[in-house]
Design an enzyme around this catalytic site. Structure first.
Site, short mmCIF file in Angstrom:
data_model
loop_
_atom_site.label_atom_id
_atom_site.label_comp_id
_atom_site.label_asym_id
_atom_site.label_seq_id
_atom_site.Cartn_x
_atom_site.Cartn_y
_atom_site.Cartn_z
N ASP A 1 42.57 23.89 -22.69
CA ASP A 1 43.12 23.34 -23.93
C ASP A 1 42.57 24.14 -25.12
O ASP A 1 41.42 23.96 -25.52
CB ASP A 1 42.73 21.86 -24.03
CG ASP A 1 43.31 21.22 -25.28
OD1 ASP A 1 44.48 21.52 -25.61
OD2 ASP A 1 42.59 20.46 -25.94
N ARG B 1 24.78 24.45 -37.38
CA ARG B 1 23.97 23.26 -37.09
C ARG B 1 22.48 23.54 -37.30
O ARG B 1 21.77 22.76 -37.94
CB ARG B 1 24.22 22.80 -35.65
CG ARG B 1 23.69 21.42 -35.39
CD ARG B 1 24.18 20.90 -34.06
NE ARG B 1 23.10 20.15 -33.42
CZ ARG B 1 22.91 20.06 -32.11
NH1 ARG B 1 23.72 20.67 -31.28
NH2 ARG B 1 21.92 19.37 -31.63
N HIS C 1 21.47 33.65 -35.38
CA HIS C 1 22.24 34.12 -34.23
C HIS C 1 23.46 33.23 -34.05
O HIS C 1 23.38 32.01 -34.24
CB HIS C 1 21.38 34.12 -32.96
CG HIS C 1 22.17 34.51 -31.75
ND1 HIS C 1 22.91 35.67 -31.70
CD2 HIS C 1 22.39 33.87 -30.56
CE1 HIS C 1 23.52 35.74 -30.52
NE2 HIS C 1 23.22 34.66 -29.83
N GLU D 1 22.28 44.39 -24.29
CA GLU D 1 22.24 43.98 -22.89
C GLU D 1 23.40 44.60 -22.13
O GLU D 1 23.67 44.21 -20.99
CB GLU D 1 22.23 42.46 -22.76
CG GLU D 1 23.45 41.76 -23.30
CD GLU D 1 23.43 40.29 -22.96
OE1 GLU D 1 22.57 39.59 -23.50
OE2 GLU D 1 24.27 39.85 -22.15
N CYS E 1 20.25 38.47 -26.51
CA CYS E 1 20.90 38.67 -27.81
C CYS E 1 19.96 39.04 -28.94
O CYS E 1 20.40 39.18 -30.09
CB CYS E 1 21.69 37.42 -28.19
SG CYS E 1 23.02 37.04 -27.06
N ASN F 1 30.91 36.43 -30.25
CA ASN F 1 29.47 36.65 -30.13
C ASN F 1 29.20 38.11 -29.75
O ASN F 1 29.48 38.50 -28.62
CB ASN F 1 28.89 35.70 -29.06
CG ASN F 1 27.39 35.87 -28.88
OD1 ASN F 1 26.75 36.61 -29.61
ND2 ASN F 1 26.85 35.18 -27.90
N SER G 1 18.24 34.90 -25.35
CA SER G 1 17.93 34.05 -24.20
C SER G 1 16.79 34.63 -23.40
O SER G 1 16.59 35.83 -23.32
CB SER G 1 19.17 33.90 -23.31
OG SER G 1 20.12 33.12 -23.97
N ARG H 1 24.63 23.34 -20.82
CA ARG H 1 24.12 22.68 -22.03
C ARG H 1 22.64 22.97 -22.27
O ARG H 1 22.14 22.80 -23.39
CB ARG H 1 24.35 21.16 -21.92
CG ARG H 1 25.82 20.79 -21.95
CD ARG H 1 26.00 19.32 -21.67
NE ARG H 1 25.46 18.50 -22.75
CZ ARG H 1 26.15 18.19 -23.85
NH1 ARG H 1 27.37 18.60 -24.00
NH2 ARG H 1 25.60 17.46 -24.78
#
Lengths: 129, 349
Positions: free
Chosen positions: B29, B244, B235, B81, B113, B267, B297, B200
């Site tokens: 979607d 956020r 980032h 990377e 990153c 990204n 990460s 998550r």
């Protein structure tokens, strides 16, 4: 093209280094041993401006084996702003940009690789601006 | 000694693919992806573009703004990377192409990153120590997203280059701080084409913990508060996370929007926050204060506080601006072309 031969061309392919005849001032790209205008044999090195315009162009639909995955691709004769005319691929062109007189800039691009485990050969391609 | 940025430059591919084009192939979607990730489209490298070609073009733009000779550069570090070779440096090709060889230190950095900001961090330190006059730090990626994976909607390509020095600065780097722990949120094993991620888990214990950790520590070290800054960039793995985390720290949307490229770019991994910073420098005025924090990460963040100098005015127009690269000459791809470009189609040998 073998890796050592590609390596010998770095000054031209990577940095656009041309040879300027000290006698008559003609700019040669790639450099020559003897100036075709005055037969002079002494040259100074000049980094060419990266901009020019398309003089003529074509589409290669059946490319050589190293370029098979890139076919069809565009090739043009480009007159650089410093004078020399070069033949190179044209990349990232939109409809209407592959035309005579189109302004282009040379960008650093992959030209081809020698298979999945071979060396990657880099050089310049013309991109419309 | 005051150190900072002498020149900066960006480079982006011209090809794009829209979220709708990817979603229709996988029966997903599109509106919910667009809303959930705050992404509309992403850049796609052409088959003849890789980290090396993007890095070279970004470095040339940085040199044009720095107005220095490439032979004065004492270090070339490329963070990525997606280095084209497993064994053979990216940096040597970049240094050769810009004319910085042979008296130059060179290394390829990897830290997911944040490899680009790592290169900036190290170059700043080497200049400050007096070991080199100028250092070239590049963050560049042609990132990989497995077909149908959430990453396929965001993994894009781009490069940002910074020349660090101590004279003729366009921005000073006033303070920097690193924050890192061993956090297995995203990885790619040797010989694997696509990375894996922990869903998550990449959020709270990974991106937010480290971005907040580095940012709070640097704000405390500097004695400054978010309201003291004109711009901030974080980032941007998707559109949501940087907004956020910025708000969690106390930054306002107006401070974040200039460097928030991800909705139209995707990204760019090692290029992400460094590219956002180039967009800020493109419009910054002397005296502006900038806050930047990367995230990689694995996990870690590098945070920087910068002050823009008077020289920014003469440097801004010496090379193409990032928003122009983002907004002009775009070539949209269908999914089939995209799959061919990204070598997602297996051909018979």
């Amino acid at each position: 093209m073998s890796s050592p031969r590609s390596w010998r061309h770095y000054p031209q392919r990577y940095r656009y280094e041309a040879a300027v005849c000290t006698k008559c001032g003609k700019v040669h790209f790639p450099p020559r041993l003897i100036c075709d205008a005055c037969k002079g044999r002494e040259f100074t090195t000049k980094t060419m401006a990266r901009t020019g315009k398309i003089l003529t162009h074509t589409i290669v639909r059946v490319g050589p084996s190293n370029f098979a995955d890139q076919s069809p691709f565009a090739v043009a004769v480009v007159e650089m702003d410093d004078g020399p005319r070069i033949t190179c691929q044209v990349a990232d062109w939109n409809q209407g940009q592959l035309t005579i007189g189109q302004k282009v800039r040379l960008e650093f691009r992959k030209i081809y690789d020698e298979g999945a485990s071979g060396i990657i050969n880099y050089g310049y391609k013309a991109v419309p601006i | 000694m005051t150190v900072g940025i002498v020149g900066y430059g960006a480079h982006l591919p011209r090809h794009r693919i829209k979220v709708e084009e990817i979603a229709k192939v996988w029966g997903a979607d599109a509106p919910s992806y667009k809303k959930g990730l705050e992404l509309r489209e992403k850049s796609v490298p052409a088959p003849d573009q890789d980290v090396i070609t993007l890095a070279v073009e970004a470095a040339r733009n940085a040199l044009a703004r720095a107005q220095i000779g490439a032979q004065e550069i004492g270090a070339v570090y490329v963070g990525s990377e997606s280095h084209p070779y497993a064994v053979k440096p990216t940096g040597t090709v970049v240094a050769e192409a810009i004319g910085a060889v042979p008296n130059c230190h060179c290394a390829d950095f990897e830290f997911a990153c944040k490899a680009g900001s790592e290169a900036m961090f190290v170059c700043t330190g080497l200049v400050k120590s007096g070991y080199i006059k100028y250092g070239l730090a590049i963050g560049a990626d042609t990132s990989q997203g497995a077909p149908g994976d959430a990453l396929e909607y965001s993994a894009s390509a781009g490069a940002a280059a910074y020349i660090m020095g101590s004279e003729n600065l366009v921005a000073t780097i006033d303070l920097q701080h690193s924050f890192m722990t061993d956090t297995p949120d995203f990885w790619r094993r040797e010989y694997q084409h696509y990375p894996q991620h922990a869903g998550r888990y990449t959020g709270e214990p990974a991106y937010f913990k480290h971005t907040l950790g580095a940012s709070k520590a640097l704000l405390e070290k500097s004695g400054m508060k978010p309201a003291d800054f004109d711009f901030a960039v974080f980032h941007q793995p998707n559109g949501k996370f940087p907004m956020r985390v910025g708000k969690m720290l106390g930054f306002k949307r107006e401070q974040l929007e200039t460097g928030w490229l991800v909705p139209l770019l995707g990204n760019t991994y090692s290029g992400a926050s460094p590219l956002g910073l180039t967009a800020i420098l493109d419009i910054a005025k002397p005296g502006n204060k900038i806050f930047m924090c990367s995230y990689g990460s694995g996990s870690g963040s590098d945070a920087f506080i910068l002050t823009v100098t008077d020289r920014i005015r003469e440097a801004q127009d010496r090379a193409v601006k990032t928003r122009k690269l983002l907004d002009e000459n775009k070539i949209y791809l269908e999914y089939g072309e995209y799959a061919k470009f990204r070598k997602k189609i297996l051909k018979a040998e």
